[in-house]
Design a protein around this motif. Structure first.
Motif, PDB file in Angstrom:
ATOM      1  N   GLN A   1       3.356   9.201 -33.444  1.00 58.40           N
ATOM      2  CA  GLN A   1       3.027  10.090 -32.330  1.00 58.40           C
ATOM      3  C   GLN A   1       2.744  11.496 -32.855  1.00 58.40           C
ATOM      4  O   GLN A   1       3.614  12.356 -32.896  1.00 58.40           O
ATOM      5  CB  GLN A   1       4.194  10.114 -31.324  1.00 58.40           C
ATOM      6  CG  GLN A   1       4.514   8.769 -30.708  1.00 58.40           C
ATOM      7  CD  GLN A   1       3.356   8.244 -29.869  1.00 58.40           C
ATOM      8  OE1 GLN A   1       2.719   8.999 -29.133  1.00 58.40           O
ATOM      9  NE2 GLN A   1       3.091   6.947 -29.975  1.00 58.40           N
ATOM     10  N   THR A   2       1.522  11.722 -33.269  1.00 58.21           N
ATOM     11  CA  THR A   2       1.168  12.994 -33.901  1.00 58.21           C
ATOM     12  C   THR A   2       0.803  14.082 -32.915  1.00 58.21           C
ATOM     13  O   THR A   2       0.717  15.252 -33.272  1.00 58.21           O
ATOM     14  CB  THR A   2      -0.025  12.787 -34.857  1.00 58.21           C
ATOM     15  OG1 THR A   2      -1.153  12.329 -34.098  1.00 58.21           O
ATOM     16  CG2 THR A   2       0.316  11.765 -35.931  1.00 58.21           C
ATOM     17  N   GLY A   3       0.584  13.686 -31.636  1.00 55.29           N
ATOM     18  CA  GLY A   3       0.157  14.679 -30.664  1.00 55.29           C
ATOM     19  C   GLY A   3      -1.327  14.985 -30.815  1.00 55.29           C
ATOM     20  O   GLY A   3      -2.003  14.471 -31.711  1.00 55.29           O
ATOM     21  N   ALA A   4      -1.809  15.821 -29.929  1.00 57.57           N
ATOM     22  CA  ALA A   4      -3.234  16.158 -29.967  1.00 57.57           C
ATOM     23  C   ALA A   4      -3.560  16.942 -31.234  1.00 57.57           C
ATOM     24  O   ALA A   4      -2.742  17.693 -31.759  1.00 57.57           O
ATOM     25  CB  ALA A   4      -3.605  16.980 -28.728  1.00 57.57           C
ATOM     26  N   ARG A   5      -4.747  16.749 -31.702  1.00 62.03           N
ATOM     27  CA  ARG A   5      -5.225  17.433 -32.898  1.00 62.03           C
ATOM     28  C   ARG A   5      -5.438  18.916 -32.607  1.00 62.03           C
ATOM     29  O   ARG A   5      -5.991  19.288 -31.585  1.00 62.03           O
ATOM     30  CB  ARG A   5      -6.544  16.779 -33.290  1.00 62.03           C
ATOM     31  CG  ARG A   5      -7.328  17.465 -34.338  1.00 62.03           C
ATOM     32  CD  ARG A   5      -8.727  16.893 -34.418  1.00 62.03           C
ATOM     33  NE  ARG A   5      -9.177  16.800 -35.786  1.00 62.03           N
ATOM     34  CZ  ARG A   5      -9.513  17.843 -36.522  1.00 62.03           C
ATOM     35  NH1 ARG A   5      -9.443  19.051 -36.000  1.00 62.03           N
ATOM     36  NH2 ARG A   5      -9.896  17.684 -37.763  1.00 62.03           N
ATOM     37  N   SER A   6      -4.988  19.778 -33.528  1.00 65.42           N
ATOM     38  CA  SER A   6      -5.239  21.207 -33.362  1.00 65.42           C
ATOM     39  C   SER A   6      -6.675  21.512 -33.764  1.00 65.42           C
ATOM     40  O   SER A   6      -7.251  20.835 -34.614  1.00 65.42           O
ATOM     41  CB  SER A   6      -4.263  22.044 -34.203  1.00 65.42           C
ATOM     42  OG  SER A   6      -4.527  21.870 -35.571  1.00 65.42           O
ATOM     43  N   ARG A   7      -7.250  22.520 -33.161  1.00 60.93           N
ATOM     44  CA  ARG A   7      -8.653  22.824 -33.377  1.00 60.93           C
ATOM     45  C   ARG A   7      -8.961  23.198 -34.824  1.00 60.93           C
ATOM     46  O   ARG A   7     -10.007  22.852 -35.355  1.00 60.93           O
ATOM     47  CB  ARG A   7      -9.080  23.957 -32.443  1.00 60.93           C
ATOM     48  CG  ARG A   7     -10.508  24.434 -32.640  1.00 60.93           C
ATOM     49  CD  ARG A   7     -11.528  23.342 -32.338  1.00 60.93           C
ATOM     50  NE  ARG A   7     -11.667  23.121 -30.916  1.00 60.93           N
ATOM     51  CZ  ARG A   7     -12.412  22.168 -30.374  1.00 60.93           C
ATOM     52  NH1 ARG A   7     -13.043  21.330 -31.160  1.00 60.93           N
ATOM     53  NH2 ARG A   7     -12.498  22.032 -29.065  1.00 60.93           N
ATOM     54  N   LYS A   8      -8.051  23.905 -35.493  1.00 60.07           N
ATOM     55  CA  LYS A   8      -8.376  24.456 -36.803  1.00 60.07           C
ATOM     56  C   LYS A   8      -7.884  23.629 -37.988  1.00 60.07           C
ATOM     57  O   LYS A   8      -8.048  24.024 -39.127  1.00 60.07           O
ATOM     58  CB  LYS A   8      -7.847  25.889 -36.913  1.00 60.07           C
ATOM     59  CG  LYS A   8      -8.588  26.865 -36.010  1.00 60.07           C
ATOM     60  CD  LYS A   8      -8.250  28.310 -36.340  1.00 60.07           C
ATOM     61  CE  LYS A   8      -9.098  29.268 -35.518  1.00 60.07           C
ATOM     62  NZ  LYS A   8      -8.842  30.683 -35.878  1.00 60.07           N
ATOM     63  N   GLU A   9      -7.306  22.466 -37.722  1.00 59.56           N
ATOM     64  CA  GLU A   9      -6.883  21.657 -38.860  1.00 59.56           C
ATOM     65  C   GLU A   9      -8.085  20.955 -39.496  1.00 59.56           C
ATOM     66  O   GLU A   9      -9.101  20.708 -38.841  1.00 59.56           O
ATOM     67  CB  GLU A   9      -5.832  20.637 -38.441  1.00 59.56           C
ATOM     68  CG  GLU A   9      -6.346  19.502 -37.577  1.00 59.56           C
ATOM     69  CD  GLU A   9      -5.227  18.589 -37.102  1.00 59.56           C
ATOM     70  OE1 GLU A   9      -5.409  17.356 -37.195  1.00 59.56           O
ATOM     71  OE2 GLU A   9      -4.182  19.095 -36.650  1.00 59.56           O
ATOM     72  N   ILE A  10      -7.970  20.652 -40.772  1.00 55.34           N
ATOM     73  CA  ILE A  10      -8.967  19.863 -41.498  1.00 55.34           C
ATOM     74  C   ILE A  10      -8.262  18.613 -41.997  1.00 55.34           C
ATOM     75  O   ILE A  10      -7.317  18.694 -42.782  1.00 55.34           O
ATOM     76  CB  ILE A  10      -9.575  20.650 -42.673  1.00 55.34           C
ATOM     77  CG1 ILE A  10     -10.338  21.876 -42.147  1.00 55.34           C
ATOM     78  CG2 ILE A  10     -10.503  19.760 -43.495  1.00 55.34           C
ATOM     79  CD1 ILE A  10     -10.908  22.765 -43.239  1.00 55.34           C
ATOM     80  N   GLY A  11      -8.685  17.481 -41.489  1.00 55.38           N
ATOM     81  CA  GLY A  11      -8.016  16.229 -41.813  1.00 55.38           C
ATOM     82  C   GLY A  11      -8.598  15.545 -43.032  1.00 55.38           C
ATOM     83  O   GLY A  11      -9.787  15.677 -43.325  1.00 55.38           O
ATOM     84  N   PHE A  12      -7.738  14.803 -43.744  1.00 55.26           N
ATOM     85  CA  PHE A  12      -8.163  14.042 -44.918  1.00 55.26           C
ATOM     86  C   PHE A  12      -7.714  12.592 -44.768  1.00 55.26           C
ATOM     87  O   PHE A  12      -6.544  12.329 -44.460  1.00 55.26           O
ATOM     88  CB  PHE A  12      -7.549  14.615 -46.197  1.00 55.26           C
ATOM     89  CG  PHE A  12      -8.121  15.945 -46.615  1.00 55.26           C
ATOM     90  CD1 PHE A  12      -9.135  16.012 -47.565  1.00 55.26           C
ATOM     91  CD2 PHE A  12      -7.646  17.122 -46.055  1.00 55.26           C
ATOM     92  CE1 PHE A  12      -9.661  17.236 -47.947  1.00 55.26           C
ATOM     93  CE2 PHE A  12      -8.174  18.353 -46.430  1.00 55.26           C
ATOM     94  CZ  PHE A  12      -9.185  18.410 -47.386  1.00 55.26           C
TER      95      PHE A  12
END
Length: 267
Positions: free
Chosen positions: A193-204
């Protein structure tokens, strides 16, 4: 003629580097180094790489061939690379570093050693990937913070570091273009349960499977559209050709820390 030594000569990239040097003009393979315990010591480097006899015997110690080369190509491991950088700095030899997985301390040491010798350090020697770096800078600056960004990379099962050095550099290029610090905004994989993605994160996202040489995609997505920039390497020769090109370029340079953007004139 630039005299080039290849270390890690018995490995996948080492053999490909030898082949690329054999095919190129303006450079020559003058030394080839393997592990001291290798059963291949004394063998001909060209025969090992499948290009025929070159008259260059495999040795187990770089110190035995210091008089034989101008530039060293190193695609080995972080610890071995840093040892080789120190030796090259001590003896005035230039070095092309394609090793990935270097930590911040090791990268800092490269900057210090570059005051003594010319060092070219690039997580990916491919000309195509380095063009992607340039394009991504423009895309990120143009799109701004309205797009979610993900970096997806796939490599063969034998790769030991993750994410790949190229994936991290792709993330750094995008983060720098957007005025972000990748160390603060990077998210490596998601689970639960990671929650909604933040706008400024960069995922890998990292995939390890089979014999994939290297696939990288940077995804920009927002409501209603997405942009994907993808590079796929089908042969290690693309990296080796870049390393040879870098060796030719570096052979004419004064001490300093350079990368493939410098070689390709993309600054």
């Amino acid at each position: 003629m630039i005299r080039v030594a290849v270390t890690g000569a018995a490995g996948r990239m080492g053999k490909t580097n030898i082949e690329a040097l054999h095919l190129a003009e303006g450079v020559e393979l003058s030394a080839a180094i393997v592990e001291p315990s290798s059963s291949l010591l004394g063998a001909d480097a060209g025969e090992l790489a499948g290009v025929g006899r070159l008259g260059v015997k495999l040795v187990g110690d770089i110190n035995d061939v210091l008089d034989d080369f101008d530039v060293l190509i190193d695609f080995t491991t972080p610890s071995t690379t840093m040892d080789n950088v120190a030796i090259c700095a001590q003896h005035g030899k230039k070095i092309v570093v394609g090793t990935t997985g270097l930590n911040d301390e090791q990268k800092g040491e490269l900057e210090v050693r570059a005051t003594q010798i010319a060092i070219l350090f690039a997580p990916n020697m491919s000309v195509g990937v380095n063009v992607c770096f340039k394009v991504l800078d423009l895309i990120a600056k143009t799109l701004g913070d309205d797009y979610d960004i993900e970096v997806i990379e796939t490599h063969h099962r034998h790769k030991v570091d993750a994410p790949s050095g190229t994936a991290l550099r792709l993330g750094e290029v995008v983060a720098n273009a957007l005025g972000r610090d990748l160390k603060e905004c990077a998210v490596y994989g998601r689970e639960g349960q990671t929650g909604a993605r933040s706008r400024k994160e960069i995922g890998f996202e990292t995939i390890r499977a089979g014999d994939v040489v290297g696939d990288h995609t940077v995804l920009f997505a927002t409501e209603g559209e997405r942009i994907e920039i993808t590079h796929k390497a089908s042969s290690r020769m693309t990296f080796a050709k870049g390393a040879v090109r870098a060796s030719l370029w570096l052979g004419q340079r004064e001490p300093g820390l350079y990368d493939m953007q410098d070689v390709l004139g993309l600054r």
